[in-house]
Design a protein around this motif. Structure first.
Motif, short mmCIF file in Angstrom:
data_model
loop_
_atom_site.label_atom_id
_atom_site.label_comp_id
_atom_site.label_asym_id
_atom_site.label_seq_id
_atom_site.Cartn_x
_atom_site.Cartn_y
_atom_site.Cartn_z
N GLY A 189 0.81 -1.21 0.00
CA GLY A 189 0.00 0.00 0.00
C GLY A 189 0.84 1.26 0.00
N PRO A 190 0.22 2.42 0.27
CA PRO A 190 0.96 3.68 0.29
C PRO A 190 2.04 3.66 1.37
CG PRO A 190 -1.42 4.06 0.25
CD PRO A 190 -1.21 2.60 0.51
N THR A 210 8.96 -0.40 -1.46
CA THR A 210 8.07 -1.56 -1.40
C THR A 210 8.57 -2.67 -2.33
OG1 THR A 210 6.62 -0.82 -3.19
CG2 THR A 210 6.14 0.00 -0.98
N GLU A 249 2.31 4.42 -10.21
CA GLU A 249 2.12 4.95 -8.87
C GLU A 249 2.23 6.47 -8.90
OE1 GLU A 249 3.84 1.13 -6.32
OE2 GLU A 249 4.85 3.08 -6.13
N VAL A 262 2.15 6.33 -3.65
CA VAL A 262 0.81 5.76 -3.61
C VAL A 262 0.54 4.92 -4.86
CG1 VAL A 262 -1.66 6.28 -3.35
CG2 VAL A 262 0.06 7.84 -2.38
N THR A 265 -4.84 2.27 -8.68
CA THR A 265 -5.67 1.12 -8.99
C THR A 265 -6.40 1.36 -10.31
OG1 THR A 265 -7.50 2.04 -7.69
CG2 THR A 265 -5.97 0.55 -6.56
N THR A 305 -6.35 8.40 -7.66
CA THR A 305 -5.63 7.13 -7.50
C THR A 305 -6.29 5.96 -8.22
OG1 THR A 305 -6.81 6.71 -5.42
CG2 THR A 305 -4.69 7.83 -5.27
#
Length: 427
Positions: A189-190, A210, A249, A262, A265, A305
């Protein structure tokens, strides 16, 4: 068209290094043999005070002058090892704690392989700037060991005489962190990373955090975004790469101290090269994307987002772009409409940069496009890691001109100025 190429070039520089965490599998515990991590810590703890002092002095002699507050970095790293192994820090000397931290750090030359694909925006601080000048901020893709990409920054000033002056790089570069380094996988996730409080932005590097970003943060297209209430936010779209898959992102910041990374989606987020408009249009957020790898699409969303498939608006037409087209950064607002820089790929995989004009109220309408490229790989700009490539992730408007930073052969960065009126006349 009279395009002014600035003589300045930025190149890869292996001397630019930062301290990064050196990750070693933890293992051990529950009756298993001690892990390498536990063995290393045990070896340091078994040293006499003088042995630990001598070893630390050797490390500091090699590295203290190369980094900012090296001892503090080692202590920060030690604190994480202490938490992971449940050590009793009160019983361990400062020298041994710093030495333990040093064993779990390493230098990383973040721009040893390439510096490329820049994007320019107005700087967040325009105080004291002279008339006819503008302070700018560039994001750049820096490529180091293992071909891992990170985001570096550079500040500067441009003026209406086609002059560019970059702020000097500080002697020390520092990496952003998540309130100190961590060794457990950060969830998908963020995540928020922070600039070191003593570091200038020109000395700051954002590294992958990440798992989805583990092999690189690529080709950030940064834009100064104006919200409905007039508030400004700097938003960058980039590609996160994990070695096999990609996802788009957002980097979001209002102060360039904290950066939110972030994941987006929606079906459109599986693609590269998304570029955000600098404000809402007709009440919606909009982006330019390349959903099929060949053509340009207009994407619309009620959320920054979440992005789904869009409407195809530009296809390859001219010989210099027949293989594929893409965007070269966020659309730029002019009185005539949205000016969109594009890149095209032609014969022999030669890249060129062109432009299109989109309707101001309905950007799905294409009002014009350049029949010939405004910039193409030629002469000295052809040679490099990937030959015959010129590529930009975003230009900036300054008065009646565009300031265009661009990548050269996936290796270095050049700069150009072009009059907007001449660009529009070429359509």
């Amino acid at each position: 068209m009279d395009l002014f190429n600035h003589r300045l070039r930025l190149h890869a520089d292996p001397s630019r290094v930062v301290v990064r965490p050196f990750h070693i599998a933890w293992g051990g515990g529950n009756g298993a043999p001690p892990s390498r991590t536990e063995r290393l810590v045990g070896e340091v703890l078994a040293m006499t005070p003088q042995e630990a002092r001598d070893q630390l002095e050797t490390v500091l002699k090699d590295f203290e002058a190369r980094h900012w507050q090296t001892r503090r970095v080692f202590m920060t790293r030690y604190d994480q090892i202490e938490d992971l192994l449940k050590l009793d820090g009160a019983a361990i000397s400062d020298e041994k704690r710093q030495l333990i931290g040093a064993y779990f750090c390493h230098e990383y030359s973040y721009a040893a392989a390439a510096l490329m694909n820049p994007s320019a925006v107005p700087h967040f601080d325009q105080t004291g700037i002279q008339p006819g000048s503008q302070r700018i901020l560039m994001s750049m893709r820096a490529v180091g060991e293992g071909h891992i990409s990170s985001v570096a920054f550079r500040e500067g000033i441009i003026n209406d005489q086609n002059q560019l002056r970059l702020a000097p790089e500080p002697p020390f570069a520092t990496a952003t962190d998540v309130h100190g380094w961590g060794d457990d996988d950060v969830p998908g996730g963020p995540v928020t990373v922070h600039r070191h409080r003593d570091s200038t932005l020109s000395g700051t590097v954002i590294f992958p955090i990440t798992q989805a970003q583990s092999k690189g943060l690529e080709d950030m297209r940064i834009v100064q975004f104006t919200h409905d209430d007039g508030a400004l936010e700097w938003i960058g779209t980039y590609t996160a790469y994990d070695g096999s898959g990609i996802q788009s992102e957002l980097m979001r910041t209002r102060d360039f101290r904290a950066f939110d990374l972030v994941p987006m989606t929606g079906s459109a987020a599986r693609n590269k090269g998304m570029a955000l408009f600098p404000r809402k249009v007709a009440g919606q957020y909009m982006m330019i994307g390349r959903q099929d790898g060949e053509n340009l699409f207009l994407l619309k969303s009620d959320s920054l987002t979440h992005w789904d498939e869009g409407e195809k608006i530009l296809t390859p037409v001219y010989p210099w772009e027949l293989v594929q087209i893409g965007n070269c950064g966020p659309p730029i607002e002019t009185d005539e409409g949205w000016l969109l820089l594009t890149h095209g790929v032609g014969a022999m995989r030669k890249y060129s940069i062109g432009a299109a004009l989109l309707d101001k109220d309905d950007p799905s309408k294409v009002l014009g496009r350049t029949k010939q490229p405004i910039l193409a790989a030629k002469d000295q700009d052809r040679e490099g890691y990937v030959p015959n490539v010129v590529y930009s992730c975003g230009a900036i408007r300054h008065g009646d001109s565009l300031f265009l930073p661009y990548g050269i052969a996936d290796s270095s960065i050049g700069f150009a100025f072009v009059k907007i009126s001449e660009l529009l006349a070429a359509m």
